[in-house]
Every structure is written in structure tokens, then in C-alpha cells.
Motif scaffolding. Structure first.
Motif, PDB file in Angstrom:
ATOM      1  N   LYS A  86      24.664  54.285  35.763  1.00  0.00           N
ATOM      2  CA  LYS A  86      25.204  55.308  34.867  1.00  0.00           C
ATOM      3  C   LYS A  86      26.695  55.071  34.616  1.00  0.00           C
ATOM      4  O   LYS A  86      27.176  55.210  33.486  1.00  0.00           O
ATOM      5  CB  LYS A  86      24.981  56.696  35.470  1.00  0.00           C
ATOM      6  N   MET A  87      27.428  54.699  35.672  1.00  0.00           N
ATOM      7  CA  MET A  87      28.854  54.421  35.513  1.00  0.00           C
ATOM      8  C   MET A  87      29.071  53.181  34.654  1.00  0.00           C
ATOM      9  O   MET A  87      30.025  53.105  33.871  1.00  0.00           O
ATOM     10  CB  MET A  87      29.509  54.233  36.884  1.00  0.00           C
ATOM     11  N   THR A  88      28.185  52.193  34.783  1.00  0.00           N
ATOM     12  CA  THR A  88      28.263  50.992  33.949  1.00  0.00           C
ATOM     13  C   THR A  88      28.072  51.354  32.481  1.00  0.00           C
ATOM     14  O   THR A  88      28.771  50.826  31.605  1.00  0.00           O
ATOM     15  CB  THR A  88      27.208  49.966  34.390  1.00  0.00           C
ATOM     16  N   GLU A  89      27.141  52.254  32.195  1.00  0.00           N
ATOM     17  CA  GLU A  89      26.937  52.722  30.820  1.00  0.00           C
ATOM     18  C   GLU A  89      28.200  53.382  30.275  1.00  0.00           C
ATOM     19  O   GLU A  89      28.568  53.178  29.108  1.00  0.00           O
ATOM     20  CB  GLU A  89      25.767  53.705  30.767  1.00  0.00           C
ATOM     21  N   LEU A  90      28.872  54.172  31.112  1.00  0.00           N
ATOM     22  CA  LEU A  90      30.120  54.800  30.686  1.00  0.00           C
ATOM     23  C   LEU A  90      31.192  53.757  30.401  1.00  0.00           C
ATOM     24  O   LEU A  90      31.996  53.906  29.469  1.00  0.00           O
ATOM     25  CB  LEU A  90      30.614  55.781  31.766  1.00  0.00           C
ATOM     26  N   TRP A  91      31.202  52.686  31.214  1.00  0.00           N
ATOM     27  CA  TRP A  91      32.190  51.620  31.004  1.00  0.00           C
ATOM     28  C   TRP A  91      31.949  50.914  29.669  1.00  0.00           C
ATOM     29  O   TRP A  91      32.889  50.545  28.974  1.00  0.00           O
ATOM     30  CB  TRP A  91      32.124  50.622  32.162  1.00  0.00           C
ATOM     31  N   TYR A  92      30.701  50.743  29.293  1.00  0.00           N
ATOM     32  CA  TYR A  92      30.351  50.085  28.034  1.00  0.00           C
ATOM     33  C   TYR A  92      30.471  51.023  26.830  1.00  0.00           C
ATOM     34  O   TYR A  92      30.312  50.588  25.691  1.00  0.00           O
ATOM     35  CB  TYR A  92      28.908  49.571  28.082  1.00  0.00           C
ATOM     36  N   ARG A  93      30.748  52.299  27.075  1.00  0.00           N
ATOM     37  CA  ARG A  93      30.688  53.296  26.017  1.00  0.00           C
ATOM     38  C   ARG A  93      31.551  52.958  24.810  1.00  0.00           C
ATOM     39  O   ARG A  93      31.156  53.164  23.661  1.00  0.00           O
ATOM     40  CB  ARG A  93      31.103  54.658  26.579  1.00  0.00           C
ATOM     41  N   ASP A  94      32.751  52.421  25.041  1.00  0.00           N
ATOM     42  CA  ASP A  94      33.682  52.143  23.948  1.00  0.00           C
ATOM     43  C   ASP A  94      33.521  50.744  23.371  1.00  0.00           C
ATOM     44  O   ASP A  94      34.243  50.368  22.440  1.00  0.00           O
ATOM     45  CB  ASP A  94      35.129  52.325  24.437  1.00  0.00           C
ATOM     46  N   ALA A  95      32.601  49.960  23.921  1.00  0.00           N
ATOM     47  CA  ALA A  95      32.396  48.593  23.432  1.00  0.00           C
ATOM     48  C   ALA A  95      31.524  48.608  22.173  1.00  0.00           C
ATOM     49  O   ALA A  95      30.745  49.542  21.954  1.00  0.00           O
ATOM     50  CB  ALA A  95      31.735  47.746  24.512  1.00  0.00           C
ATOM     51  N   PRO A  96      31.649  47.587  21.315  1.00  0.00           N
ATOM     52  CA  PRO A  96      30.774  47.515  20.132  1.00  0.00           C
ATOM     53  C   PRO A  96      29.305  47.471  20.549  1.00  0.00           C
ATOM     54  O   PRO A  96      28.954  46.903  21.583  1.00  0.00           O
ATOM     55  CB  PRO A  96      31.200  46.193  19.464  1.00  0.00           C
TER      56      PRO A  96
ATOM     57  N   ASN B 147      38.316  41.175  37.181  1.00  0.00           N
ATOM     58  CA  ASN B 147      37.730  39.888  36.799  1.00  0.00           C
ATOM     59  C   ASN B 147      36.301  40.049  36.295  1.00  0.00           C
ATOM     60  O   ASN B 147      35.892  39.417  35.317  1.00  0.00           O
ATOM     61  CB  ASN B 147      37.759  38.923  37.985  1.00  0.00           C
ATOM     62  N   VAL B 148      35.530  40.880  36.977  1.00  0.00           N
ATOM     63  CA  VAL B 148      34.146  41.123  36.552  1.00  0.00           C
ATOM     64  C   VAL B 148      34.136  41.806  35.181  1.00  0.00           C
ATOM     65  O   VAL B 148      33.350  41.436  34.296  1.00  0.00           O
ATOM     66  CB  VAL B 148      33.398  41.983  37.592  1.00  0.00           C
ATOM     67  N   GLN B 149      34.983  42.797  34.988  1.00  0.00           N
ATOM     68  CA  GLN B 149      35.041  43.498  33.705  1.00  0.00           C
ATOM     69  C   GLN B 149      35.453  42.551  32.579  1.00  0.00           C
ATOM     70  O   GLN B 149      34.871  42.581  31.484  1.00  0.00           O
ATOM     71  CB  GLN B 149      36.007  44.676  33.803  1.00  0.00           C
ATOM     72  N   GLN B 150      36.444  41.705  32.840  1.00  0.00           N
ATOM     73  CA  GLN B 150      36.864  40.734  31.826  1.00  0.00           C
ATOM     74  C   GLN B 150      35.750  39.736  31.529  1.00  0.00           C
ATOM     75  O   GLN B 150      35.549  39.341  30.377  1.00  0.00           O
ATOM     76  CB  GLN B 150      38.124  39.997  32.293  1.00  0.00           C
ATOM     77  N   PHE B 151      35.009  39.352  32.550  1.00  0.00           N
ATOM     78  CA  PHE B 151      33.888  38.428  32.390  1.00  0.00           C
ATOM     79  C   PHE B 151      32.857  39.024  31.429  1.00  0.00           C
ATOM     80  O   PHE B 151      32.393  38.351  30.498  1.00  0.00           O
ATOM     81  CB  PHE B 151      33.264  38.150  33.760  1.00  0.00           C
ATOM     82  N   TYR B 152      32.525  40.301  31.628  1.00  0.00           N
ATOM     83  CA  TYR B 152      31.500  40.917  30.783  1.00  0.00           C
ATOM     84  C   TYR B 152      32.033  41.354  29.426  1.00  0.00           C
ATOM     85  O   TYR B 152      31.257  41.487  28.469  1.00  0.00           O
ATOM     86  CB  TYR B 152      30.823  42.073  31.516  1.00  0.00           C
ATOM     87  N   GLN B 153      33.332  41.558  29.310  1.00  0.00           N
ATOM     88  CA  GLN B 153      33.905  41.759  27.980  1.00  0.00           C
ATOM     89  C   GLN B 153      33.718  40.495  27.137  1.00  0.00           C
ATOM     90  O   GLN B 153      33.383  40.571  25.949  1.00  0.00           O
ATOM     91  CB  GLN B 153      35.395  42.109  28.088  1.00  0.00           C
ATOM     92  N   TYR B 154      33.919  39.345  27.776  1.00  0.00           N
ATOM     93  CA  TYR B 154      33.710  38.070  27.079  1.00  0.00           C
ATOM     94  C   TYR B 154      32.226  37.833  26.820  1.00  0.00           C
ATOM     95  O   TYR B 154      31.819  37.446  25.723  1.00  0.00           O
ATOM     96  CB  TYR B 154      34.302  36.929  27.905  1.00  0.00           C
ATOM     97  N   LYS B 155      31.379  38.089  27.824  1.00  0.00           N
ATOM     98  CA  LYS B 155      29.947  37.813  27.688  1.00  0.00           C
ATOM     99  C   LYS B 155      29.284  38.721  26.652  1.00  0.00           C
ATOM    100  O   LYS B 155      28.262  38.348  26.066  1.00  0.00           O
ATOM    101  CB  LYS B 155      29.242  37.990  29.035  1.00  0.00           C
ATOM    102  N   SER B 156      29.847  39.906  26.410  1.00  0.00           N
ATOM    103  CA  SER B 156      29.248  40.809  25.431  1.00  0.00           C
ATOM    104  C   SER B 156      29.270  40.204  24.033  1.00  0.00           C
ATOM    105  O   SER B 156      28.418  40.529  23.197  1.00  0.00           O
ATOM    106  CB  SER B 156      29.974  42.152  25.430  1.00  0.00           C
ATOM    107  N   ASP B 157      30.235  39.308  23.779  1.00  0.00           N
ATOM    108  CA  ASP B 157      30.277  38.631  22.484  1.00  0.00           C
ATOM    109  C   ASP B 157      29.122  37.648  22.326  1.00  0.00           C
ATOM    110  O   ASP B 157      28.855  37.165  21.228  1.00  0.00           O
ATOM    111  CB  ASP B 157      31.609  37.889  22.308  1.00  0.00           C
ATOM    112  N   PHE B 158      28.473  37.328  23.429  1.00  0.00           N
ATOM    113  CA  PHE B 158      27.333  36.415  23.407  1.00  0.00           C
ATOM    114  C   PHE B 158      26.037  37.163  23.765  1.00  0.00           C
ATOM    115  O   PHE B 158      25.092  36.573  24.279  1.00  0.00           O
ATOM    116  CB  PHE B 158      27.580  35.254  24.374  1.00  0.00           C
ATOM    117  N   ASN B 159      26.044  38.474  23.490  1.00  0.00           N
ATOM    118  CA  ASN B 159      24.867  39.334  23.687  1.00  0.00           C
ATOM    119  C   ASN B 159      24.369  39.367  25.125  1.00  0.00           C
ATOM    120  O   ASN B 159      23.174  39.547  25.373  1.00  0.00           O
ATOM    121  CB  ASN B 159      23.728  38.903  22.753  1.00  0.00           C
ATOM    122  N   THR B 160      25.273  39.166  26.077  1.00  0.00           N
ATOM    123  CA  THR B 160      24.916  39.242  27.491  1.00  0.00           C
ATOM    124  C   THR B 160      25.679  40.391  28.130  1.00  0.00           C
ATOM    125  O   THR B 160      26.896  40.492  27.975  1.00  0.00           O
ATOM    126  CB  THR B 160      25.242  37.927  28.219  1.00  0.00           C
ATOM    127  N   ILE B 161      24.959  41.238  28.852  1.00  0.00           N
ATOM    128  CA  ILE B 161      25.589  42.376  29.514  1.00  0.00           C
ATOM    129  C   ILE B 161      25.072  42.479  30.950  1.00  0.00           C
ATOM    130  O   ILE B 161      24.172  41.747  31.352  1.00  0.00           O
ATOM    131  CB  ILE B 161      25.314  43.700  28.773  1.00  0.00           C
TER     132      ILE B 161
END
Length: 703
Positions: free
Chosen positions: A389-399, A285-299
Motif C-alpha cells: 500500500k505504501m509503494t502504491e502511495l509512492w507511485y501515486r505522482d508518477a505517470p 537508490n532503490v527509489q531512483q532505480f525504479y524511477q528509471y525502470k518505470s520508463d521501461f514499463n517495469t515497476i
């Protein structure tokens, strides 16, 4: 540690697995010898042919004969060159010097279980722990030290004792001589599976060779025919091996559980087993939340802090009791948190169900031996740095996001709780609408039947009805997963369904089975929702209230009217997937051209939304400004490379479009469910009055 006695079933299936391997090896050797003889024979014929009739044609014919036998021979030995390398790019390696407390726990497990220390220890993002190693044919002949992977998501949801129990289970698979047979069978299964099912690269080589010459084409056709016969024979033997291995792997799980119980007692493993799906659900749920929020420049710079918050919020929402400051999940609660029956990861070990493992552990009745109730993640040195650091790895494949807003814990908590408040339904519904949208029932006919208080509305929100909603959600999710596995882009050949190994060829039949079951369950819910409407309409009349039909009409008509918009959003999501996958320039240009056709419809729909006052509450001023800018001109997304700013604007608009539709539907459903609950509350609190003829003194509720 006390020795764990192997059950008669374990010994039986171990013996059967060994004999199955012997049968396979015997069958394979016979076929291998035949392939060698065939290669020698075709080589001799080719030699004689060239010797007696030297020409270009006979040379090609001879090469074709050799390729016919050669490819058969190569097929028989290709598994020797297969190496199963584990991707470590998303893992963080830790050492004894980095994490002394964690390694102290690992050392204690190694001593008590009687196994070897892991070669390397890694942290991952998941709610999981596993022992793994890179394997090839040599790993069957020489002992290989195992690596240990521990998920940060897992450590966020278990105590130190529970973590120790989980790790003891993992090492328990390699602790006893008899259990190492299971590891051996595991490796053999991988090799055999490669021989029978992992042939895409081999098939491409055959096709390329066959396209080079007409003689070769005939030879390759003959090779393919012969190889298919070999595969048919091996598959029959493999089926015997695989069935015995699946039974053995279940026994291995029970015995590894018993070893873990010997280390910590049975209760810590039980408690963690029951909680894992809940913890995983919170992380997803948290990951899906931030996948959506990344479209609004929030991480987030640390999704694991947010994960802990989400666990707490979800626990409060579900009114779960606590044990050691963590949610105490009961066996009866499991259906709420694990609705899918498909397992893709770790499918080579068919596990018994959690309920079966829980009951076996209860039978052991081994008292808890340790009381380390602190949250497991707190034993990590420099915890925050590792989580970031793990969060950075999770975001690695995101735009890439330019100048993002990093959301604070307080901002996340406030927004997360607000989302739950907006999407939660009144207590009287018992969670019936948490995974189920109101069915598009028939409200065209007036309700003439009268219901009394004995026809209690709450029976329609019983645990049985709630379970049906969960089954529908699970079936829907599993059908979607099967469709993804069935797609040409999927390289998944096998998976587990409800603990039973399935192959890609099984997907059509399984999908039909699940679809039929889904339709049946959906019909149950439709009938239940129709009864709810009829009953509440009768209740509403008895208290001189109006509004129910209008709210149903508003909700159902909106769902019907926006079906085309929902499909457009789904098609756009699929059409933009290539942006996250990469590709060669010509393919990217072609994908953008296909996307432009859909974009025409998207812009028209957004223009209509911006003019429609019904969407004013859903379209915030900042989003409105972005959407107006998006529809105001034609954007260039690609010249010699992808233009990131323009693409991000398009993606933001697509996501805003989908979100607006969803929020408007949720708003209408929320109004409907709130009004329904008011009717129910009035009925339940005035049982004497509504059973009589209505009078003018009853309150009138409005939406």
C-alpha cells in the motif's frame, strides 16, 4: 525512569529564550498599539473629509487612507489566521487493533518517559520518525495531543530495541516541564516566522488592491513602506530570539537522547544513529532505480522488500561487519553516507551533529536494558500488505504505466548486483572512483620523469584523497540544492546548512562560498589524477606495457565530445518537468511548444547514435526498435488533453538517450580503471624487477 538532570547550558538557554520572547512580545505590542492608533486616526480623518467635502473623489481618498492603515493592521494580525496543517495524504494510519505489538512498545515508552500517548499513529515511506501536530495560535494556549509518525524505511534498518530508543527520543522532547519550554518556543518561532517571512499571499492582495485605483496605489505604496519598517524592527528582535532558540534546540536534542538512553541504554540509539544515513542511502537508490525502470514499463509492487535486499547488497559491497544481522556502521564511516550538509525538512530544530550526539551518549554509559534484536519491521501485522500500500502511495505522482512488468525479488537482486559489478572499481582504489570521475587531465606531453617503487601509487588512493572526493560530491549536491531553492518556483524560505539556520537571502553568498571551495577541491583532485597518470605511465614503461595513454584519450575525448549531448539531456529533463506538475491548458500548450524545439535536436542525436557502431552494446534490440519508431515520425502530444502514449514514448526515448551516453562513458572509464589496476598489480607483485632498467621479459598488457 530516573529523572534526567537538566544541564546548566539547557537552563541558561531556556531562560534566554523566554526573555527573548518577552522582548519580542513587548516590541510587537508597542507596534500593534501604534497600528491601532493609526487606524483610528485615518478613520477619523476620512470621516471628517467626507463630511466636509462629500464627493466621489473624497470617498476614494478616504478609502485609500483606510486601506493604508487597514493593511498595516491586517499585517500585524495575519498570523492569527495561519494554521500549520500537516499533509497526511502519503501516510497510513494504524490502530492498536491493527498493530498490537507496535502499540505495546509505544505504551511502554509512554509509561517510562512519563508523557501522554499519541493521538494518532501513522506509517510513512521515509527513514525517519517524528512527533507532530497541526498548530495554530490556540496550540500555544491549550495542550494538544501529538501524533506519531514512523517510517517504514526506518523500520527496515533498525532492531526493535533501536526503534524503541528512537521513539523514546521523540517523546522525550515533551516529557519534562522544563523541556516543554522548548516546545513553546518552537511554536512562537513558527508564528514570528509567518509574520516576517510568509507574506507572498499578503503581498498579492496588496498588489491587486493597488492596481484597482490610482489613489489606492499611492496608499498601498505607503503601506508597504510602513510595513517594511515594522519588519525591520521585528527582524532585529527576532534575530535575538532565533539565536537563543537554536542554542536551546541543540540542548533539547542531547536531553532527549539521554531520556532515550534511560529507556533502552545508550548503545541502541548510538548504533541506529550511525546507520540511518546508510539505510536512507539504500532507500534512495532503490527509489531512483525504479524511477528509471518505470520508463521501461517495469515497476515494483513492494519497494520495501527491495530496500532490504539493497541494504544487504550494499553491506556486502562495503564489506561492513554485522550486528544483529544489520550493517554495523562506525563513526569514521559517516562521511560515506551523508555528503550533503543541507537540511530542509525539520529545519526548525537545529540538531547537533551525529558525532556530538554519539560522544554525549558514550559519556552517559548507560547499560543496554533490552535485547529485542529482531528487525523492527517484522513486528507489523500484515507487513507485506502495508508495504504494498505504501509503494502504491509512492507511485501515486508518477505517470501512469499501462500493463507494467512487476519485477520479482530475484530479478531485482540480479540486476542490482550486476549494476554494482559494472560500476564498482577494483579494491586497490579504496573507493576513490566511487564518487569521482577521472579528471580531464593533460596527456598531450610525454612523461619524462621516472618513478621508483618508493613513490607508492597507493598514496594517491589514501583515505584522505577519498574524503576529498566525498567533499566534492557533497559540495556539488549542495550547490544544486541551493540553485533549486533559489528558483522562482521554490517556496522554501529557510533551511539548515551544517546545523546553522539560513534564509533565502543567504543563498547567493553561501553558493559563492561553496563554489569557491568546490573549485579548490576539484583542483586538488585534478592534480592528484595528473600525478596518478604520470606515475602509472612511468610504471607502464618499466614493465614494457602500452595502452594507458590510448585509454585515457578515449575516455577524456568522449567526455569532451558529449558535453553538448549531456547539456541537451539536462535541458530536456528540465523542459519535461511540467508533465509531472499539471497546469492550465494554455500553459501546457506553451510548454509543449518549447519542448518541440529541443526535440528536433534530440531526434538528430538519436539518429546518429543508431548509426554509430560504438553504441551497439548499449542499445538493446528492444530499445533500438523503440528509438527507431520514435525518430520515424512527428508525434502529437497534445490536442484537448495530453496524449499519454505519445508522451511516454518521448520520455522513454529521452531517458534512453541519457542512459546510452552515461553507459558508454562508464564503459570507457571501466576499461581505463581495469587496465590501471593491472599495471598497479604488476608493479606491486614484482617490486624487485621494475626498479631496474626494463627488459624484454616483462609482460605486455593490452586493454
Amino acid at each position: 525512569m530516573n529523572s534526567v538532570n537538566l544541564s546548566p547550558q539547557f537552563k541558561k538557554y531556556t531562560s534566554r529564550s523566554i526573555w527573548s520572547i518577552i522582548l519580542f512580545v513587548f516590541s510587537y505590542l508597542i507596534l500593534f498599539i501604534i497600528s491601532i492608533q493609526l487606524l483610528i486616526l485615518t478613520g477619523w480623518i476620512a470621516y471628517k473629509l467626507i463630511l466636509s467635502h462629500p464627493s466621489i473623489a473624497t470617498i476614494f481618498i478616504s478609502l485609500a487612507l483606510l486601506s493604508f492603515a487597514g493593511f498595516i493592521m491586517f499585517f500585524m494580525v495575519k498570523f492569527l489566521f495561519k494554521s500549520n496543517k500537516i499533509d497526511r495524504s502519503r501516510l497510513i494510519e494504524i490502530t492498536r487493533g491493527d498493530q498490537p505489538q507496535l502499540f505495546e512498545i509505544i505504551d511502554d515508552i509512554v509509561v517510562k518517559v512519563g508523557t501522554k500517548s499519541p493521538k494518532r499513529v501513522y506509517l510513512s515511506e521515509e527513514v525517519n520518525a517524528r512527533v507532530f501536530y497541526d498548530s495554530n495560535i490556540l496550540s500555544m494556549l491549550f495542550p494538544i495531543k501529538k501524533n506519531l509518525e514512523i517510517g517504514l524505511g526506518l523500520m527496515n534498518g533498525v532492531t526493535q530495541t533501536e526503534l524503541k530508543s528512537i521513539l523514546a527520543h521523540e517523546f522525550g522532547h515533551f516529557s519534562q516541564k522544563e523541556m516543554k519550554v522548548g516546545s513553546y518556543v518552537y511554536n512562537v518561532n513558527h508564528i514570528i516566522h509567518n509574520l516576517l517571512y510568509e507574506n507572498d499571499d499578503f503581498d498579492r492582495k496588496l498588489v491587486r488592491w493597488g492596481e484597482s485605483n490610482a489613489y489606492f496605489a499611492l496608499a498601498i505604496a505607503a503601506s508597504i513602506f510602513a510595513i517594511r519598517q515594522v519588519q525591520y524592527i521585528l527582524k532585529e528582535v527576532y534575530a535575538i530570539l532565533n539565536n537563543n532558540y537554536m542554542a536551546l534546540s541543540r540542548e533539547m536534542e542531547f536531553h532527549a537522547d539521554e531520556i532515550a538512553a534511560q529507556v533502552t541504554g545508550h548503545a541502541p540509539l548510538q548504533e541506529s544513529l550511525l546507520r540511518l544515513d546508510f539505510i536512507n542511502n539504500a532507500l534512495v537508490n532503490v527509489q531512483q532505480f525504479y524511477q528509471y525502470k518505470s520508463d521501461f514499463n517495469t515497476i515494483s509492487d513492494n519497494i520495501y522488500e527491495k530496500h532490504r535486499i539493497a541494504i544487504e547488497v550494499l553491506s556486502t559491497k562495503e564489506k561492513l561487519p554485522k550486528i544483529h544481522n544489520l550493517p554495523n556502521i562506525k563513526l569514521s564511516d559517516l562521511d560515506k553516507y551523508k555528503i550533503s550538509k543541507i537540511t530542509i525538512e525539520d529545519q526548525w530544530a537545529s540538531h547537533p551533529t551525529i558525532e556530538q550526539r554519539y560522544n554525549k551518549l558514550t559519556e552517559l554509559n548507560i547499560a543496554t536494558k533490552e535485547s529485542m534484536h529482531q528487525l523492527a519491521v517484522n513486528i507489523l501485522e500484515n507487513k507485506e500488505s502495508i508495504e504494498k500500500k505504501m509503494t502504491e502511495l509512492w507511485y501515486r505522482d508518477a505517470p501512469e504505466i499501462h500493463s507494467p512488468h512487476i519485477q520479482t525479488n530475484n530479478e531485482f537482486t540480479k540486476e542490482w548486483q550486476a549494476d554494482f559489478e559494472k560500476n564498482s572499481s577494483p579494491k586497490v582504489y579504496n573507493g576513490y572512483y566511487d564518487n569521482h570521475k577521472v579528471s580531464p587531465i593533460d596527456i598531450s606531453q610525454p612523461v619524462t620523469k621516472s618513478y621508483s617503487t618508493e613513490d607508492h601509487i597507493c598514496t594517491h588512493y589514501s583515505d584522505k584523497c577519498v574524503k576529498t572526493t566525498l567533499q566534492v560530491a557533497g559540495l556539488t549536491q549542495d550547490i544544486q540544492i541551493l540553485e533549486q531553492l533559489e528558483s522562482v518556483n521554490s517556496d522554501i524560505k529557510t533551511f539548515d546548512y551544517d546545523g546553522i539556520k539560513k534564509y533565502r537571502s543567504d543563498i547567493p553568498e553561501l553558493k559563492k562560498q561553496l563554489t569557491d571551495e568546490l573549485r579548490s577541491k576539484e583542483k586538488e583532485l585534478w592534480m592528484n589524477d595528473q600525478d596518478i597518470y604520470d606515475k602509472l605511465t612511468s610504471y607502464e614503461q618499466s614493465i614494457n606495457s602500452t595502452g594507458l595513454r590510448a585509454l585515457y584519450h578515449s575516455y577524456i575525448s568522449y567526455k569532451t565530445e558529449t558535453q553538448a549531448q549531456q547539456k541537451l539531456y539536462k535541458d530536456l529533463t528540465t523542459a519535461t518537468q511540467f508533465l509531472f506538475e499539471g497546469g492550465i491548458i494554455d500553459e501546457v500548450q506553451e510548454k509543449f511548444q518549447e519542448l518541440s524545439n529541443l526535440e528536433v535536436f534530440l531526434k538528430e542525436e538519436i539518429k546518429e547514435m543508431l548509426k554509430n557502431n560504438e553504441y551497439n552494446d548499449q542499445i538493446m534490440p528492444s530499445i533500438r526498435a523503440d528509438l527507431e519508431k520514435y525518430v520515424s515520425r512527428t508525434w502529437q502530444y497534445f490536442d484537448t488533453q495530453i496524449r499519454t502514449d505519445a508522451v511516454q514514448r518521448m520520455l522513454l526515448s529521452i531517458n534512453a538517450f541519457g542512459q546510452i551516453i552515461t553507459e558508454e562513458e562508464q564503459l570507457r572509464e571501466k576499461k581505463l580503471l581495469t587496465y590501471q589496476s593491472e599495471v598497479i598489480d604488476t608493479i606491486l607483485t614484482t617490486p624487485q624487477e621494475h626498479s631496474e632498467m626494463p627488459d624484454d621479459d616483462h609482460p605486455s598488457m593490452t586493454s
